[in-house]
Design a protein around this motif. Structure first.
Motif, PDB file in Angstrom:
ATOM      1  N   ARG A   1      91.475 -55.934  28.395  1.00  0.00           N
ATOM      2  CA  ARG A   1      90.094 -56.052  27.914  1.00  0.00           C
ATOM      3  C   ARG A   1      89.184 -56.612  29.001  1.00  0.00           C
ATOM      4  NH1 ARG A   1      90.571 -59.715  22.760  1.00  0.00           N
ATOM      5  NH2 ARG A   1      88.302 -59.632  22.713  1.00  0.00           N
ATOM      6  N   ASP A   2      89.769 -57.455  29.852  1.00  0.00           N
ATOM      7  CA  ASP A   2      88.963 -58.109  30.882  1.00  0.00           C
ATOM      8  C   ASP A   2      89.446 -57.651  32.257  1.00  0.00           C
ATOM      9  OD1 ASP A   2      87.644 -59.715  32.638  1.00  0.00           O
ATOM     10  OD2 ASP A   2      88.254 -61.618  31.702  1.00  0.00           O
ATOM     11  N   PRO A   3      88.663 -56.782  32.926  1.00  0.00           N
ATOM     12  CA  PRO A   3      89.131 -56.245  34.207  1.00  0.00           C
ATOM     13  C   PRO A   3      89.373 -57.319  35.265  1.00  0.00           C
ATOM     14  CG  PRO A   3      86.868 -55.538  33.714  1.00  0.00           C
ATOM     15  CD  PRO A   3      87.369 -56.260  32.515  1.00  0.00           C
ATOM     16  N   THR A   4      88.740 -58.485  35.120  1.00  0.00           N
ATOM     17  CA  THR A   4      88.916 -59.524  36.140  1.00  0.00           C
ATOM     18  C   THR A   4      90.254 -60.256  35.996  1.00  0.00           C
ATOM     19  OG1 THR A   4      87.848 -61.241  34.826  1.00  0.00           O
ATOM     20  CG2 THR A   4      86.432 -59.910  36.254  1.00  0.00           C
ATOM     21  N   THR A   5      90.980 -59.992  34.929  1.00  0.00           N
ATOM     22  CA  THR A   5      92.275 -60.662  34.750  1.00  0.00           C
ATOM     23  C   THR A   5      93.443 -59.742  35.059  1.00  0.00           C
ATOM     24  OG1 THR A   5      92.422 -60.094  32.402  1.00  0.00           O
ATOM     25  CG2 THR A   5      91.345 -62.176  32.950  1.00  0.00           C
ATOM     26  N   ARG A   6      93.171 -58.594  35.675  1.00  0.00           N
ATOM     27  CA  ARG A   6      94.245 -57.627  35.905  1.00  0.00           C
ATOM     28  C   ARG A   6      95.380 -58.238  36.738  1.00  0.00           C
ATOM     29  NH1 ARG A   6      91.469 -53.330  38.183  1.00  0.00           N
ATOM     30  NH2 ARG A   6      90.580 -53.067  36.118  1.00  0.00           N
ATOM     31  N   GLY A   7      96.583 -58.102  36.220  1.00  0.00           N
ATOM     32  CA  GLY A   7      97.765 -58.595  36.942  1.00  0.00           C
ATOM     33  C   GLY A   7      98.033 -60.067  36.752  1.00  0.00           C
ATOM     34  N   HIS A   8      97.138 -60.780  36.049  1.00  0.00           N
ATOM     35  CA  HIS A   8      97.281 -62.240  35.901  1.00  0.00           C
ATOM     36  C   HIS A   8      98.612 -62.605  35.232  1.00  0.00           C
ATOM     37  CE1 HIS A   8      96.288 -66.397  35.044  1.00  0.00           C
ATOM     38  NE2 HIS A   8      96.369 -66.183  33.740  1.00  0.00           N
ATOM     39  N   CYS A   9      98.950 -61.938  34.131  1.00  0.00           N
ATOM     40  CA  CYS A   9     100.162 -62.292  33.377  1.00  0.00           C
ATOM     41  C   CYS A   9     101.419 -62.059  34.210  1.00  0.00           C
ATOM     42  CB  CYS A   9     100.246 -61.474  32.082  1.00  0.00           C
ATOM     43  SG  CYS A   9      98.993 -61.941  30.876  1.00  0.00           S
ATOM     44  N   GLU A  10     101.450 -60.938  34.900  1.00  0.00           N
ATOM     45  CA  GLU A  10     102.631 -60.622  35.707  1.00  0.00           C
ATOM     46  C   GLU A  10     102.817 -61.653  36.814  1.00  0.00           C
ATOM     47  OE1 GLU A  10     102.505 -56.732  37.332  1.00  0.00           O
ATOM     48  OE2 GLU A  10     104.465 -56.908  38.287  1.00  0.00           O
ATOM     49  N   ARG A  11     101.705 -62.015  37.484  1.00  0.00           N
ATOM     50  CA  ARG A  11     101.805 -63.027  38.546  1.00  0.00           C
ATOM     51  C   ARG A  11     102.235 -64.366  37.965  1.00  0.00           C
ATOM     52  NH1 ARG A  11      96.932 -60.647  39.905  1.00  0.00           N
ATOM     53  NH2 ARG A  11      95.775 -62.383  39.019  1.00  0.00           N
ATOM     54  N   LEU A  12     101.652 -64.692  36.833  1.00  0.00           N
ATOM     55  CA  LEU A  12     101.966 -65.982  36.219  1.00  0.00           C
ATOM     56  C   LEU A  12     103.457 -66.066  35.879  1.00  0.00           C
ATOM     57  CD1 LEU A  12     100.082 -68.275  35.685  1.00  0.00           C
ATOM     58  CD2 LEU A  12      99.976 -67.607  33.305  1.00  0.00           C
ATOM     59  N   ALA A  13     103.980 -64.992  35.273  1.00  0.00           N
ATOM     60  CA  ALA A  13     105.403 -64.969  34.917  1.00  0.00           C
ATOM     61  C   ALA A  13     106.251 -65.137  36.175  1.00  0.00           C
ATOM     62  CB  ALA A  13     105.745 -63.661  34.203  1.00  0.00           C
ATOM     63  N   HIS A  14     105.910 -64.392  37.203  1.00  0.00           N
ATOM     64  CA  HIS A  14     106.696 -64.406  38.431  1.00  0.00           C
ATOM     65  C   HIS A  14     106.700 -65.795  39.070  1.00  0.00           C
ATOM     66  CE1 HIS A  14     108.413 -62.874  42.151  1.00  0.00           C
ATOM     67  NE2 HIS A  14     107.443 -63.466  42.818  1.00  0.00           N
ATOM     68  N   HIS A  15     105.532 -66.387  39.200  1.00  0.00           N
ATOM     69  CA  HIS A  15     105.433 -67.650  39.931  1.00  0.00           C
ATOM     70  C   HIS A  15     105.832 -68.854  39.087  1.00  0.00           C
ATOM     71  CE1 HIS A  15     104.066 -65.501  43.323  1.00  0.00           C
ATOM     72  NE2 HIS A  15     103.107 -64.933  42.620  1.00  0.00           N
ATOM     73  N   ALA A  16     105.692 -68.748  37.774  1.00  0.00           N
ATOM     74  CA  ALA A  16     106.192 -69.834  36.914  1.00  0.00           C
ATOM     75  C   ALA A  16     107.716 -69.880  36.988  1.00  0.00           C
ATOM     76  CB  ALA A  16     105.725 -69.628  35.473  1.00  0.00           C
ATOM     77  N   VAL A  17     108.345 -68.715  36.995  1.00  0.00           N
ATOM     78  CA  VAL A  17     109.813 -68.673  37.125  1.00  0.00           C
ATOM     79  C   VAL A  17     110.235 -69.205  38.489  1.00  0.00           C
ATOM     80  CG1 VAL A  17     111.796 -67.117  37.330  1.00  0.00           C
ATOM     81  CG2 VAL A  17     110.167 -66.826  35.456  1.00  0.00           C
TER      82      VAL A  17
ATOM     83  N   LEU B   1      84.539 -61.978  27.407  1.00  0.00           N
ATOM     84  CA  LEU B   1      84.052 -61.234  28.571  1.00  0.00           C
ATOM     85  C   LEU B   1      82.727 -61.779  29.116  1.00  0.00           C
ATOM     86  CD1 LEU B   1      84.865 -57.602  27.352  1.00  0.00           C
ATOM     87  CD2 LEU B   1      86.311 -59.205  28.608  1.00  0.00           C
ATOM     88  N   LYS B   2      82.253 -62.892  28.595  1.00  0.00           N
ATOM     89  CA  LYS B   2      80.971 -63.438  29.052  1.00  0.00           C
ATOM     90  C   LYS B   2      81.073 -63.817  30.534  1.00  0.00           C
ATOM     91  CE  LYS B   2      77.465 -66.878  27.931  1.00  0.00           C
ATOM     92  NZ  LYS B   2      77.097 -68.008  27.082  1.00  0.00           N
ATOM     93  N   ALA B   3      80.101 -63.340  31.295  1.00  0.00           N
ATOM     94  CA  ALA B   3      80.176 -63.542  32.744  1.00  0.00           C
ATOM     95  C   ALA B   3      79.838 -64.976  33.147  1.00  0.00           C
ATOM     96  CB  ALA B   3      79.239 -62.565  33.452  1.00  0.00           C
ATOM     97  N   GLY B   4      78.951 -65.612  32.443  1.00  0.00           N
ATOM     98  CA  GLY B   4      78.512 -66.951  32.835  1.00  0.00           C
ATOM     99  C   GLY B   4      79.235 -68.038  32.074  1.00  0.00           C
ATOM    100  N   PRO B   5      78.772 -69.281  32.260  1.00  0.00           N
ATOM    101  CA  PRO B   5      79.395 -70.402  31.548  1.00  0.00           C
ATOM    102  C   PRO B   5      79.295 -70.244  30.040  1.00  0.00           C
ATOM    103  CG  PRO B   5      77.906 -71.173  33.269  1.00  0.00           C
ATOM    104  CD  PRO B   5      77.690 -69.697  33.149  1.00  0.00           C
TER     105      PRO B   5
END
Ligand SMILES: [Fe+2]
Length: 348
Positions: A156-172, A208-212
């Motif tokens: 849903r949020d293009p700016t988070t692409r790949g975040h979960c995969e990286r998080l899983a990899h580096h948390a492990v 998806l809000k761009a600002g604060p």
């Protein structure tokens, strides 16, 4: 020769029988076909492995002594492969083959049959293991659905692409450095993907809000931790992941959410995911700023340590893994706004 003995009109339970002796193979095929299974046969270990990749059997019955790749090696390879490690394997051994049984146990065999195999015993073992496999499949399906949901939310949020995969990899990776158990490593891997699954309950206008975010919007965003935990609660297999989902925004000084936990109250696995989450967020592109350099992100994490929000031990171990693995840094975007302290949050 790989032969599908019976061709079902719809998906029947499948049993792979591997044996180099024609008469035994034919007997097993007949017995199991009569019980309503689709039987796949293979004459040696290589054929058996090929058949597994083509037919995806529910249960495998394999002789130990076969030319080339033997039954124990077939079992070992299947148990090493994440796509087949939950498929039950029955090894057929001679009466006096204790060393084979020990090797079979070490290779991960689920059960044994002793030659000469009694037809009733074969049928009973296969039926019992099939029930186990069906339960495992049901759990797998539920988890797979949650993973798919998490990926959908990320998309849903293009700016988070790949975040979960990286998080899983580096948390492990950080968990390994810290010497956590295999169960905990598994929880970290799943938690990396599922930590933000509760964002399914956060409307696009906030997510998806761009600002604060306003105070009201941030209150809505914070609810993703509790929503995610509630979603996963019915799944027993995710019981070790739930604390990560609920507590990955907690901070040691009590400033986090949703419970304002302090110090050791914050589960270790949630602390690990929380640190990696923030680092990934800081080094990610956002609509309103470029990604921080790794050095700047490190400085930020050290400030968090100084202010007693993150554990010095964990952050030091994490930074050591970053030093050794520069691949941690290459990614296009992440949930920066949510990963830190929330509304209007910016790195110092
Ligand atoms: Fe989150």
């Amino acid at each position: 020769m790989i032969a599908a003995v019976s061709a079902p009109a719809r998906r029947q339970p499948r049993v792979l029988v591997a044996d180099d002796t024609d008469t035994i193979r034919a007997l097993f095929e007949k017995l199991l076909t009569n019980d309503g299974y689709q039987v796949i046969s293979a004459v040696d270990g290589i054929e058996a492995l090929d058949a597994v990749s083509v037919y995806h059997p529910d249960v495998i019955v394999t002789d130990v002594g076969m030319p080339g790749v033997d039954g124990i090696e077939v079992c070992r390879r299947l148990k090493r492969d994440p796509s087949t490690h939950l498929t039950p394997v029955v090894l057929v051994t001679g009466l006096s083959d204790l060393p084979d049984r020990i090797r079979g146990i070490e290779a991960g065999a689920d059960d044994f049959l002793t030659k000469p195999v009694h037809p009733q015993e074969l049928r009973a073992r296969v039926a019992a293991l099939l029930r186990m496999k069906q339960l495992t499949d049901a759990l797998d399906s539920a988890e797979a659905a949650f993973m798919a949901l998490a990926m959908t939310i990320e998309a849903r949020d293009p700016t988070t692409r790949g975040h979960c995969e990286r998080l899983a990899h580096h948390a492990v990776r950080l968990g390994r450095v810290l010497g956590v158990s295999n169960d905990d490593l598994s929880a970290l891997h799943r938690g990396g993907y599922l930590h933000d699954v509760g964002k399914v309950g956060v409307p696009d206008s906030v997510l998806l809000k761009a600002g604060p975010l306003s105070a009201t919007e941030f209150a809505v965003m914070k609810r993703h931790t509790e929503i995610g935990e509630t979603l996963c609660a019915p799944l027993q297999s995710l019981r070790h992941v739930r604390p990560i989902i609920r507590s990955h925004h907690e901070r040691l000084d009590g400033s986090g959410y949703p419970d304002g936990l302090r110090a050791d109250q914050v589960p270790l696995l949630a602390q690990i995911v929380g640190i990696v989450d923030v680092y990934d967020a800081l080094t990610s592109q956002r609509p309103y700023r470029p990604p921080l350099t790794p050095d700047a992100a490190v400085r930020h994490l050290l400030i968090e340590v100084e202010q007693e929000r993150f554990s010095k031990t964990l952050v030091t171990a994490f930074l050591d893994t970053v030093d050794k693995a520069q691949d941690v840094i290459t990614h296009p975007g992440c949930a920066f706004r949510d990963a830190g302290r929330g509304e209007g949050y910016r790195p110092k």
